[in-house]
Design a protein around this motif. Structure first.
Motif, PDB file in Angstrom:
ATOM      1  N   PRO A 258       1.011  -0.961   0.225  1.00 21.77           N
ATOM      2  CA  PRO A 258      -0.075   0.095   0.212  1.00 21.77           C
ATOM      3  C   PRO A 258       1.005   1.746   0.214  1.00 21.77           C
ATOM      4  O   PRO A 258       0.433   2.286  -0.911  1.00 21.77           O
ATOM      5  CB  PRO A 258      -0.659  -0.173   1.241  1.00 21.77           C
ATOM      6  CG  PRO A 258      -0.813  -1.583   1.458  1.00 21.77           C
ATOM      7  CD  PRO A 258       0.293  -1.970   1.059  1.00 21.77           C
ATOM      8  N   GLY A 259       1.430   1.506   0.785  1.00 23.19           N
ATOM      9  CA  GLY A 259       3.368   2.594   0.869  1.00 23.19           C
ATOM     10  C   GLY A 259       3.133   2.955  -0.407  1.00 23.19           C
ATOM     11  O   GLY A 259       3.348   3.680  -0.743  1.00 23.19           O
ATOM     12  N   ALA A 260       3.335   1.659  -1.272  1.00 19.59           N
ATOM     13  CA  ALA A 260       4.940   2.113  -2.207  1.00 19.59           C
ATOM     14  C   ALA A 260       3.796   2.429  -3.590  1.00 19.59           C
ATOM     15  O   ALA A 260       3.841   3.309  -4.262  1.00 19.59           O
ATOM     16  CB  ALA A 260       5.005   0.763  -2.981  1.00 19.59           C
ATOM     17  N   ILE A 261       2.234   1.767  -3.352  1.00 24.79           N
ATOM     18  CA  ILE A 261       1.298   2.541  -4.627  1.00 24.79           C
ATOM     19  C   ILE A 261       1.080   4.085  -4.131  1.00 24.79           C
ATOM     20  O   ILE A 261       0.947   4.413  -4.890  1.00 24.79           O
ATOM     21  CB  ILE A 261       0.109   1.679  -5.010  1.00 24.79           C
ATOM     22  CG1 ILE A 261       0.735   0.009  -5.107  1.00 24.79           C
ATOM     23  CG2 ILE A 261      -1.547   1.993  -5.148  1.00 24.79           C
ATOM     24  CD1 ILE A 261      -1.112  -0.361  -4.699  1.00 24.79           C
ATOM     25  N   HIS A 262       0.747   4.102  -2.557  1.00 20.18           N
ATOM     26  CA  HIS A 262       0.341   5.725  -2.085  1.00 20.18           C
ATOM     27  C   HIS A 262       1.872   6.951  -3.270  1.00 20.18           C
ATOM     28  O   HIS A 262       1.545   7.604  -3.117  1.00 20.18           O
ATOM     29  CB  HIS A 262      -0.126   5.743  -1.130  1.00 20.18           C
ATOM     30  CG  HIS A 262      -0.115   7.007  -0.733  1.00 20.18           C
ATOM     31  ND1 HIS A 262      -1.559   7.728  -0.894  1.00 20.18           N
ATOM     32  CD2 HIS A 262       0.878   7.778   0.040  1.00 20.18           C
ATOM     33  CE1 HIS A 262      -1.446   8.739  -0.289  1.00 20.18           C
ATOM     34  NE2 HIS A 262       0.160   8.835   0.697  1.00 20.18           N
ATOM     35  N   HIS A 263       2.742   6.058  -2.255  1.00 22.11           N
ATOM     36  CA  HIS A 263       4.229   6.916  -3.054  1.00 22.11           C
ATOM     37  C   HIS A 263       4.064   7.429  -4.537  1.00 22.11           C
ATOM     38  O   HIS A 263       4.586   8.472  -4.747  1.00 22.11           O
ATOM     39  CB  HIS A 263       5.285   6.156  -2.506  1.00 22.11           C
ATOM     40  CG  HIS A 263       6.791   6.646  -2.485  1.00 22.11           C
ATOM     41  ND1 HIS A 263       7.237   8.325  -2.190  1.00 22.11           N
ATOM     42  CD2 HIS A 263       7.535   6.518  -3.322  1.00 22.11           C
ATOM     43  CE1 HIS A 263       8.024   8.459  -2.461  1.00 22.11           C
ATOM     44  NE2 HIS A 263       8.340   8.058  -2.946  1.00 22.11           N
ATOM     45  N   VAL A 264       4.287   6.310  -5.112  1.00 20.87           N
ATOM     46  CA  VAL A 264       3.927   6.799  -7.114  1.00 20.87           C
ATOM     47  C   VAL A 264       3.073   7.471  -7.132  1.00 20.87           C
ATOM     48  O   VAL A 264       2.542   8.213  -8.099  1.00 20.87           O
ATOM     49  CB  VAL A 264       4.094   4.975  -6.901  1.00 20.87           C
ATOM     50  CG1 VAL A 264       3.791   5.202  -9.565  1.00 20.87           C
ATOM     51  CG2 VAL A 264       5.049   4.019  -7.438  1.00 20.87           C
ATOM     52  N   ALA A 265       1.618   6.869  -6.813  1.00 21.24           N
ATOM     53  CA  ALA A 265       0.529   8.241  -6.720  1.00 21.24           C
ATOM     54  C   ALA A 265       0.506  10.141  -6.400  1.00 21.24           C
ATOM     55  O   ALA A 265       0.494  10.483  -7.212  1.00 21.24           O
ATOM     56  CB  ALA A 265      -0.494   7.582  -6.106  1.00 21.24           C
ATOM     57  N   GLU A 266       1.447   9.493  -4.908  1.00 26.81           N
ATOM     58  CA  GLU A 266       1.966  11.209  -4.762  1.00 26.81           C
ATOM     59  C   GLU A 266       2.403  11.653  -6.303  1.00 26.81           C
ATOM     60  O   GLU A 266       3.000  12.896  -6.411  1.00 26.81           O
ATOM     61  CB  GLU A 266       2.316  11.125  -3.641  1.00 26.81           C
ATOM     62  CG  GLU A 266       1.318  10.722  -2.102  1.00 26.81           C
ATOM     63  CD  GLU A 266       1.426  11.571  -1.094  1.00 26.81           C
ATOM     64  OE1 GLU A 266       2.955  11.291  -0.932  1.00 26.81           O
ATOM     65  OE2 GLU A 266       1.167  12.039  -0.386  1.00 26.81           O
ATOM     66  N   LEU A 267       3.921  10.556  -5.978  1.00 25.02           N
ATOM     67  CA  LEU A 267       4.942  11.278  -7.295  1.00 25.02           C
ATOM     68  C   LEU A 267       4.057  11.771  -8.624  1.00 25.02           C
ATOM     69  O   LEU A 267       4.436  12.735  -9.323  1.00 25.02           O
ATOM     70  CB  LEU A 267       6.082  10.841  -7.699  1.00 25.02           C
ATOM     71  CG  LEU A 267       6.498  10.185  -6.316  1.00 25.02           C
ATOM     72  CD1 LEU A 267       8.012   9.226  -6.200  1.00 25.02           C
ATOM     73  CD2 LEU A 267       7.476  11.267  -5.395  1.00 25.02           C
ATOM     74  N   ALA A 268       3.011  11.156  -8.970  1.00 16.98           N
ATOM     75  CA  ALA A 268       2.150  11.454 -10.424  1.00 16.98           C
ATOM     76  C   ALA A 268       1.766  12.718 -10.185  1.00 16.98           C
ATOM     77  O   ALA A 268       1.754  12.946 -11.203  1.00 16.98           O
ATOM     78  CB  ALA A 268       1.655  10.013 -10.673  1.00 16.98           C
ATOM     79  N   ALA A 269       1.449  12.272  -9.245  1.00 18.31           N
ATOM     80  CA  ALA A 269      -0.550  13.523  -9.038  1.00 18.31           C
ATOM     81  C   ALA A 269       1.053  15.489  -8.606  1.00 18.31           C
ATOM     82  O   ALA A 269      -0.066  15.772  -9.560  1.00 18.31           O
ATOM     83  CB  ALA A 269      -0.916  13.683  -7.775  1.00 18.31           C
ATOM     84  N   HIS A 270       1.815  14.596  -8.424  1.00 20.83           N
ATOM     85  CA  HIS A 270       2.640  16.243  -8.107  1.00 20.83           C
ATOM     86  C   HIS A 270       3.313  16.436  -9.527  1.00 20.83           C
ATOM     87  O   HIS A 270       3.663  18.452 -10.103  1.00 20.83           O
ATOM     88  CB  HIS A 270       3.343  16.211  -7.091  1.00 20.83           C
ATOM     89  CG  HIS A 270       3.223  16.032  -6.267  1.00 20.83           C
ATOM     90  ND1 HIS A 270       4.016  15.119  -4.605  1.00 20.83           N
ATOM     91  CD2 HIS A 270       1.821  16.738  -5.316  1.00 20.83           C
ATOM     92  CE1 HIS A 270       3.475  15.230  -3.695  1.00 20.83           C
ATOM     93  NE2 HIS A 270       2.476  16.394  -4.131  1.00 20.83           N
ATOM     94  N   ALA A 271       3.120  15.654 -10.784  1.00 12.86           N
ATOM     95  CA  ALA A 271       4.022  16.049 -11.915  1.00 12.86           C
ATOM     96  C   ALA A 271       3.089  16.799 -12.673  1.00 12.86           C
ATOM     97  O   ALA A 271       3.047  16.875 -13.834  1.00 12.86           O
ATOM     98  CB  ALA A 271       4.621  14.395 -12.373  1.00 12.86           C
ATOM     99  N   VAL A 272       2.334  15.809 -12.341  1.00 16.75           N
ATOM    100  CA  VAL A 272       0.382  16.953 -13.311  1.00 16.75           C
ATOM    101  C   VAL A 272      -0.573  17.579 -11.947  1.00 16.75           C
ATOM    102  O   VAL A 272      -1.509  17.231 -11.716  1.00 16.75           O
ATOM    103  CB  VAL A 272       0.261  15.770 -14.367  1.00 16.75           C
ATOM    104  CG1 VAL A 272      -0.894  16.777 -15.390  1.00 16.75           C
ATOM    105  CG2 VAL A 272       1.171  14.680 -14.780  1.00 16.75           C
ATOM    106  N   PRO A 273       0.418  18.516 -12.035  1.00 21.50           N
ATOM    107  CA  PRO A 273      -1.093  19.106 -10.827  1.00 21.50           C
ATOM    108  C   PRO A 273      -2.068  19.892 -10.827  1.00 21.50           C
ATOM    109  O   PRO A 273      -3.062  19.689 -10.599  1.00 21.50           O
ATOM    110  CB  PRO A 273       0.445  20.521 -10.845  1.00 21.50           C
ATOM    111  CG  PRO A 273       1.018  20.770 -11.394  1.00 21.50           C
ATOM    112  CD  PRO A 273       0.910  19.328 -12.105  1.00 21.50           C
TER     113      PRO A 273
END
Length: 309
Positions: A258-273
């Motif tokens: 869950p932490g890995a998925i959440h981390h990737v999701a956060e990085l992707a979301a910050h890349a496309v605000p």
């Protein structure tokens, strides 16, 4: 008026006021619970039309009505009381049960993928050669209601998981609303799908060129729509099933996946605000789908290995 009756009326008035003030909360929670169960709903919608294959057109809607009544009976008479008892006396069972339901969804999705890759025989055609029309209709209705019981159980469990922190009476109202709306929505859409070719043929016979074109387009779109529904239903099962497993792992504090998925999701979301919320949802859905694919694949492989022995 006796004082006991006055007190009772006062209590009823208080309950009515409380219910009225809570209606917005109940509606919002019901909407949230229904949206959480969307993946199973899509699969339910995709699965059901095959139960009217091989039957005469005039029997299609009556059969769907029979299945819809059976579905509502499943939800309200069996699954709803079971869900409320679970919520009241054993809420700790909900996360593992949801994970088991998620694993079942993943298994079914992978089985469907294997069937699509390997090809299969026409069950409806086989049934037509071995049963009378009445026997075939009864068999298809009972089979659909059994399948619906499993899917409805998953819907109600997901909905219960969404509203487990609410008071028990609100849980009951929300689950009733979810049961009725989802049943009406699913079988309303199914009814339209199975009659779409008949509607198209009717329009194609009209004098208007526009109506004729629309009718022909509807008839041609029918097999494409069924294929799309099947694909979307399978993807939704992987996404929802995998998501339930990921959420359950988080509940048990096994946070690596869950932490890995959440981390990737956060990085992707910050890349496309500009579309951060959508990207966050999409990455989490893809992550859940990949987990679902792995879990379903392991279960299918284990079952096939067991059958060989």
């Amino acid at each position: 008026m006796p004082s006991g009756l006055i007190a009772l009326l006062d209590d009823v008035a208080g309950i009515a006021k409380l219910a009225a003030s809570s209606l917005d909360d109940v509606a919002a929670a019901a909407g949230k619970a229904g949206s959480k169960a969307a993946g199973v709903v899509i699969d339910d919608t995709a699965v059901t039309p095959r139960y009217v294959m091989g039957l005469t057109p005039e029997r299609e809607l009556p059969i769907i009505w029979k299945i819809a009544k059976g579905s509502l009976r499943n939800k309200l008479l069996f699954l709803l009381p079971a869900a409320l008892v679970l919520s009241a006396f054993a809420p700790w069972l909900l996360p593992p049960l949801l994970m088991l339901g998620g694993a079942f969804l993943c298994f079914e999705a992978v089985e469907k993928l294997l069937e699509a890759v390997q090809g299969g025989h026409d069950v409806a055609e086989d049934a037509l050669t071995t049963h009378s029309s009445r026997e075939l209709e009864d068999q298809k209705v009972s089979g659909a209601i059994r399948t619906d019981f499993i899917l409805s159980g998953e819907i109600m469990a997901i909905a219960l998981g969404t509203v487990a922190s609410e008071p028990i009476w609100e849980q009951a109202i929300i689950l009733v609303v979810v049961a009725i709306l989802i049943t009406a929505g699913v079988y309303g859409v199914v009814g339209f799908i199975v009659k779409m070719d008949d509607i198209g043929l009717h329009l194609a016979e009209r004098r208007s060129a526009g109506a004729q074109a629309l009718g022909r387009a509807m008839v041609k779109a029918m097999p494409v729509l069924m294929s799309i529904l099947g694909a979307v239903g399978t993807a939704a099962m992987l996404w929802v099933g995998g998501g339930l497993i990921v959420h359950g792992l988080h509940e048990f504090h096994w946070d690596a996946i869950p932490g890995a998925i959440h981390h990737v999701a956060e990085l992707a979301a910050h890349a496309v605000p500009a579309i951060a919320s959508f990207v966050d949802w999409l990455v989490n859905a893809i992550g859940g789908g990949l987990v679902g694919l792995v879990v379903g694949g392991v279960i299918v492989a284990a079952l096939h290995l067991f059958k060989k022995h």
